[in-house]
Design an enzyme around this catalytic site. Structure first.
Site, PDB file in Angstrom:
ATOM      1  CE1 TYR A  96      17.063  35.109  58.964  1.00 34.90           C
ATOM      2  CE2 TYR A  96      15.540  33.297  58.810  1.00 34.90           C
ATOM      3  CZ  TYR A  96      15.873  34.594  58.518  1.00 34.90           C
ATOM      4  OH  TYR A  96      15.031  35.372  57.792  1.00 34.90           O
ATOM      5  CD  GLU A 103      20.352  40.912  60.206  1.00 35.68           C
ATOM      6  OE1 GLU A 103      19.112  41.044  60.258  1.00 35.68           O
ATOM      7  OE2 GLU A 103      20.908  40.078  59.470  1.00 35.68           O
TER       8      GLU A 103
END
Length: 174
Positions: A96, A103
């Site tokens: 994660y 991102e």
């Protein structure tokens, strides 16, 4: 594209959906937005495609999806190996943050190209009397990670504790 709400096989098992429905809605909303935001410019700019950050989030997303859909498949078959359950509720600890870092770095790398090209931006005047600045929108998306990421991450930590501790207790009695 498969619309999950129209295809029962694409949905997680009901017991999975019932756990933390509030956070799951946030996660669904956030994940869909990130997918749209990242892929909206990754395929348009060659300069962004060559960033290491793209590889970072693609690897994290790929491993996450393989684990997620293996978990859903085995759950639907009522034969969930402990290794798959453990991977689902443990590997996110690394994947994660890795995906989020990829991102954010990718969005940051795309900002100059988005601004220069005026990508997806609508300026005034126009017949709808509406303007939209995609560059500013991307910055807002990046800022939104500050409150949303910890909420989702700690929700998964809580789920991990709940699911895996229950499994460990159950294994002791077998």
């Amino acid at each position: 594209m498969i619309r999950p709400e129209l295809c029962p096989l694409a949905q997680p098992p009901s017991s999975t959906r019932e756990q933390g429905a509030g956070a799951a809605h946030w996660e669904c909303f956030f994940v869909k937005n990130v997918l749209c935001v990242c892929f909206a410019f990754v395929f348009l700019f060659l300069q962004v495609q060559s960033e290491d950050s793209v590889l970072l989030f693609v690897i994290a997303w790929t491993i996450t999806e393989i684990i997620r859909y293996s978990f859903y498949t085995f759950s639907l078959l009522n034969h969930l190996p402990y290794l798959i359950k453990w991977a689902r509720y443990t590997l996110f600890i690394v994947l994660y943050p890795m995906g989020v870092s990829g991102e954010l770095l990718t969005i940051y790398a795309a900002l100059p190209f988005v601004r220069q090209a005026g990508l997806y931006s609508i300026s005034l005047p126009n017949k709808y009397n509406f303007s939209f600045d995609y560059y500013a929108f991307l910055i807002l998306i990046m800022i939104s990670y500050i409150p949303i990421f910890p909420q989702l991450y700690f929700h998964m930590i809580h789920q991990r504790r709940k699911v895996l501790s229950h499994t460990e207790e159950h294994k002791k009695f077998e």
